[in-house]
Design a protein around this motif. Sequence first.
Motif, short mmCIF file in Angstrom:
data_model
loop_
_atom_site.label_atom_id
_atom_site.label_comp_id
_atom_site.label_asym_id
_atom_site.label_seq_id
_atom_site.Cartn_x
_atom_site.Cartn_y
_atom_site.Cartn_z
N ILE A 8 1.16 -1.34 -0.10
CA ILE A 8 -0.09 0.09 0.09
C ILE A 8 0.54 1.24 -0.03
CG2 ILE A 8 -1.82 1.26 1.24
CD1 ILE A 8 -2.55 -1.37 2.61
N ILE A 9 0.64 1.99 -0.99
CA ILE A 9 1.73 3.26 -1.23
C ILE A 9 0.70 4.36 -1.32
CG2 ILE A 9 3.54 1.86 -2.10
CD1 ILE A 9 2.67 2.69 -4.97
N GLY A 10 1.44 5.55 -0.97
CA GLY A 10 0.80 6.86 -0.91
C GLY A 10 1.42 7.67 -0.03
N GLU A 11 1.27 9.03 -0.07
CA GLU A 11 1.88 10.02 0.68
C GLU A 11 1.52 9.76 2.17
OE1 GLU A 11 0.55 13.81 -0.92
OE2 GLU A 11 -1.72 13.14 -0.80
N SER A 12 2.27 10.41 2.92
CA SER A 12 1.78 10.63 4.40
C SER A 12 0.45 11.06 4.67
CB SER A 12 2.74 11.58 5.03
OG SER A 12 3.98 10.80 5.14
N GLY A 13 -0.11 10.28 5.52
CA GLY A 13 -1.66 10.90 5.95
C GLY A 13 -2.74 10.48 4.78
N CYS A 14 -2.18 9.50 3.82
CA CYS A 14 -3.19 8.91 2.81
C CYS A 14 -4.22 8.17 3.21
CB CYS A 14 -2.68 8.73 1.69
SG CYS A 14 -1.45 7.09 1.77
N HIS B 102 6.63 3.62 2.27
CA HIS B 102 6.85 4.87 1.21
C HIS B 102 8.20 4.51 0.57
CE1 HIS B 102 9.77 5.46 4.72
NE2 HIS B 102 10.36 5.98 3.86
N ASP B 103 8.67 3.59 0.70
CA ASP B 103 9.97 2.98 -0.06
C ASP B 103 9.49 2.35 -1.12
OD1 ASP B 103 12.45 1.99 -0.79
OD2 ASP B 103 13.18 1.83 1.20
N GLU C 128 5.44 0.28 7.76
CA GLU C 128 6.71 0.66 7.43
C GLU C 128 7.76 -0.07 8.10
OE1 GLU C 128 7.34 3.19 5.66
OE2 GLU C 128 5.55 4.33 5.30
N PRO C 129 7.79 -1.44 7.68
CA PRO C 129 8.58 -2.29 8.53
C PRO C 129 10.00 -2.19 8.48
CG PRO C 129 7.90 -3.22 6.69
CD PRO C 129 7.16 -1.88 6.57
N PHE C 130 10.73 -1.26 7.61
CA PHE C 130 11.85 -1.06 7.68
C PHE C 130 12.52 0.33 7.82
CE2 PHE C 130 10.65 -4.29 4.26
CZ PHE C 130 11.26 -5.57 5.09
N SER C 131 11.67 1.15 8.21
CA SER C 131 11.76 2.51 8.29
C SER C 131 12.67 3.04 9.33
CB SER C 131 10.58 3.24 9.01
OG SER C 131 10.26 2.85 10.06
N HIS C 132 13.24 2.36 10.18
CA HIS C 132 14.39 2.64 11.19
C HIS C 132 15.71 1.89 10.97
CE1 HIS C 132 11.87 4.69 14.08
NE2 HIS C 132 10.96 3.94 13.78
N ILE C 133 15.66 0.88 9.83
CA ILE C 133 16.76 0.06 9.74
C ILE C 133 17.84 0.62 8.70
CG2 ILE C 133 17.58 -2.45 8.66
CD1 ILE C 133 14.73 -3.30 9.79
N ASP C 134 19.08 0.59 8.87
CA ASP C 134 20.18 1.16 8.42
C ASP C 134 20.13 0.53 6.64
OD1 ASP C 134 21.24 2.38 10.70
OD2 ASP C 134 22.58 0.69 10.95
N ASN C 135 20.45 1.55 5.68
CA ASN C 135 20.55 1.05 4.27
C ASN C 135 21.44 -0.14 4.02
OD1 ASN C 135 18.67 3.01 3.48
ND2 ASN C 135 19.88 4.61 3.26
N PHE C 136 22.36 -0.17 4.53
CA PHE C 136 23.45 -1.06 4.34
C PHE C 136 22.77 -2.57 4.89
CE2 PHE C 136 24.64 -0.76 8.86
CZ PHE C 136 25.08 -2.21 9.06
#
Length: 312
Positions: free
Chosen positions: A38-44, A198-199, A165-173
């Motif tokens: 499910i994608i879309g801008e914040s607050g959608c 959102h990714d 947003e299951p990966f929002s706090h996880i480092d990119n590497f």
Amino acid sequence: MYFIKVMLQLQNISFSYLDQPTLKNVDFSLTKGKTLAIIGESGCGKSTLLKLIYGLHDLNSGQIYWNDTEVLGPKYHLIPGMDYMKYLAQDFDLMPFITVAENVGKYLSNIYKDKKNQRIAELLDIVEMSELAHVKAKYLSGGQMQRIALARVLALEPEVLLLDEPFSHIDNFRKNSLRRKLFAYLKEKQITTIVATHDSSDVLSFADEALVMQNGTLLAQDTPQNLYQNPKSHYIASLFGDVNTVTLDGKEILLYPHQLVVDKKGALQVVVLNSFFKGAVYLIEATYNDHLLYFENDTALEKGSAIGLRIQ
């Protein structure tokens, strides 16, 4: 003839927290084992939609069914939520004073200790946290807590997994490796998964289908490839990255930066403003007919230079 049964059905659901509607007439279905983004801008309305599917709120109208069982909210259940589903919110709700392993195994039976320990070890390997099994949760970083929360919702192997947003706090590497492991596991176990994100990497690489939300309304449902390659609006295209709106021969077209190539004889004549190093390429910011336009190039370009572009 092979028949694929629809397992999750949302039938024209609407919901509001106060007077203003949060979700309006959302209607879609999903078959078992599929991954839906499910994608879309914040607050959608992405997070609210997950909560409604789990049964945390009562609908204003419409129905939700999983495998012919209606999903009902707090009016009908003393403890909200459906037993065959697991929901991972953006707050992780770990117990700070017990270890990582104890948090993951919190809901597993103690009758067969060896099986429980084996299951905990398997889950910690999936989220790449094996080396911190005996560390108390209070000492973890935000990204580490998120990985443990992921392992915990998988412990009892739900039929439906809802991830906000299951990966929002996880480092990119670490994020790319974790995503590959997690989604491969979910597909192997045929766990129906819905990810609010959102990714665009979550969507393009791992989702079977995607829903596009805007202002509580479902704009589109399609494969990620079709949404990306044939976006029906600037809004949809922008969810996958930078996008240009260009008018040619009286017709508006949407173009991603990689679809524009430097060519002296190109139909688009632009003036370079900035070059941004992106690793494999530079993202070039330019002006075209008094509007900003972005394209990719192998090298940086001199500010103020006039460049021709063609569409590839």
